[in-house]
Design a protein around this motif. Structure first.
Motif, short mmCIF file in Angstrom:
data_model
loop_
_atom_site.label_atom_id
_atom_site.label_comp_id
_atom_site.label_asym_id
_atom_site.label_seq_id
_atom_site.Cartn_x
_atom_site.Cartn_y
_atom_site.Cartn_z
N ASP A 10 -16.41 17.85 46.84
CA ASP A 10 -17.01 19.13 47.73
C ASP A 10 -18.81 19.69 47.52
O ASP A 10 -19.15 19.25 45.61
CB ASP A 10 -16.48 20.15 46.18
CG ASP A 10 -14.83 20.48 47.48
OD1 ASP A 10 -14.75 20.05 48.26
OD2 ASP A 10 -14.19 20.94 46.15
N GLY A 11 -19.18 19.56 48.09
CA GLY A 11 -20.63 19.84 47.52
C GLY A 11 -21.71 18.47 47.72
O GLY A 11 -22.56 18.55 48.46
N ALA A 12 -21.26 17.55 48.41
CA ALA A 12 -21.43 16.00 48.53
C ALA A 12 -21.87 15.68 50.04
O ALA A 12 -20.27 15.90 50.67
CB ALA A 12 -20.78 14.43 47.75
N ALA A 13 -22.72 14.95 50.21
CA ALA A 13 -22.62 14.81 51.48
C ALA A 13 -22.65 12.89 51.64
O ALA A 13 -22.61 11.62 50.68
CB ALA A 13 -24.26 14.60 51.92
N PHE B 227 -25.52 13.68 46.08
CA PHE B 227 -25.15 15.21 45.46
C PHE B 227 -26.41 16.50 45.22
O PHE B 227 -27.24 15.80 44.24
CB PHE B 227 -24.34 15.32 44.35
CG PHE B 227 -24.04 16.39 43.96
CD1 PHE B 227 -23.02 17.47 44.44
CD2 PHE B 227 -24.56 16.97 42.87
CE1 PHE B 227 -22.91 18.50 44.28
CE2 PHE B 227 -23.92 18.63 42.17
CZ PHE B 227 -23.01 19.04 43.33
N GLY B 228 -27.19 17.32 46.10
CA GLY B 228 -28.21 17.93 45.91
C GLY B 228 -29.02 16.85 46.30
O GLY B 228 -29.18 15.74 46.97
N SER B 229 -30.54 16.91 45.57
CA SER B 229 -31.75 15.92 46.52
C SER B 229 -32.04 14.61 44.64
O SER B 229 -32.89 14.01 45.04
CB SER B 229 -33.20 16.99 46.54
OG SER B 229 -33.43 17.68 44.59
N GLY C 178 -29.12 19.30 37.71
CA GLY C 178 -29.14 18.16 38.58
C GLY C 178 -30.52 18.01 38.43
O GLY C 178 -31.70 17.13 39.21
N LEU D 184 -17.70 15.52 39.05
CA LEU D 184 -18.21 16.34 40.42
C LEU D 184 -16.62 17.07 40.97
O LEU D 184 -16.44 17.60 41.72
CB LEU D 184 -18.67 15.52 41.55
CG LEU D 184 -19.99 15.68 41.37
CD1 LEU D 184 -21.18 14.60 42.11
CD2 LEU D 184 -21.21 16.73 40.77
#
Length: 248
Positions: A152-155, A170-172, A86, A103
């Motif tokens: 996967d897991g990305a916006a 990806f995350g904050s 992170g 990723l």
């Protein structure tokens, strides 16, 4: 109270694709930036591995060309580690593609080469993100022929008619931009020289690009300031929240 200036490392692949408009914003927002030349420097060094922020810039090669450019494997390893922990990371064009690969997503040659000023459409997540200043039709610089699947897991934050994945979070703390918000219109003369062979192959002239750049130069400087100030501010708040949580 004295506030420590934070350290950022910019991984550069070619000299003329640098921080551009982002450089003065970083300075104003309290960041000390050093450059690392990705093809030749030791990417495992702690100053790079543990930097408060890593910025991976663009370049005229493909993520999948690891046989020709073995350093790309070391970059991907570095990004895998940072993203897994992170740690704040920004990728631009090739940098965004390297983040996608790190990723676990596929990176490949696209069907259309995008070179020049165009636009993107923000998703709902994009409109709620630091990219919100990019109103419909806002000019951004495209300069790529490769693309990637959404990890996967990305916006997904932005798309256009040619490519579904133009930006993702990806995350904050991680932001990947396929397009160039950082490109300084005054420095694009160096791009026209550095990418002369590519421009000729695409039958695009420096005169065309120069004329379009002159029309958008003031707009792109303002929107880069707003987007990057937003994102760096989010990192600051995220870091403060993390320190508060650990103190508790």
């Amino acid at each position: 109270m004295f506030q420590r200036r934070r350290s950022a490392v910019a991984l550069r692949h070619v000299a003329f694709e640098d921080l551009g408009l982002l450089a003065p914003i970083m300075e104003r927002e309290g960041w000390n930036v050093s450059f690392c030349e990705a093809p030749v420097d030791d990417l495992s060094h702690s100053s790079i591995r543990d930097a408060d922020l890593l910025i991976v810039l663009g370049g005229p090669i493909g993520v999948y060309e690891t046989d020709s450019y073995p350093f790309l494997t070391r970059e991907i390893d570095l990004l895998e580690r940072r993203l897994a922990h992170g740690l704040p990371t920004l990728g631009v064009c090739l940098g965004a593609q390297l983040m996608a690969k790190a990723l676990g997503a596929r990176v490949y040659a696209g069907g259309v080469k995008e070179i020049g000023w165009g636009s993107v459409t923000l998703s709902d997540a994009g409109r709620a993100s630091s990219l919100s200043p990019l109103a419909e039709g806002s000019p951004v610089l495209h300069w790529h022929g490769d693309t990637f699947d959404l990890p996967d897991g990305a916006a997904r934050l932005a798309s256009n008619e040619n490519y579904e994945n133009q930006a993702f979070a990806f995350g904050s703390n991680a932001l990947a931009l396929q397009f160039h918000l950082e490109a300084d219109p005054r420095q694009l003369e160096e791009w026209y020289v550095g990418h002369a062979v590519e421009l000729a192959a695409a039958r695009i002239t420096a005169q065309e690009l120069r004329a379009k750049t002159a029309k958008v130069s003031k707009i792109v400087a303002r929107q880069a300031d707003r987007v990057f100030t937003n994102w760096l501010g989010q990192l600051r708040h995220s870091d403060a929240a993390s320190k508060t949580a650990h103190a508790g």
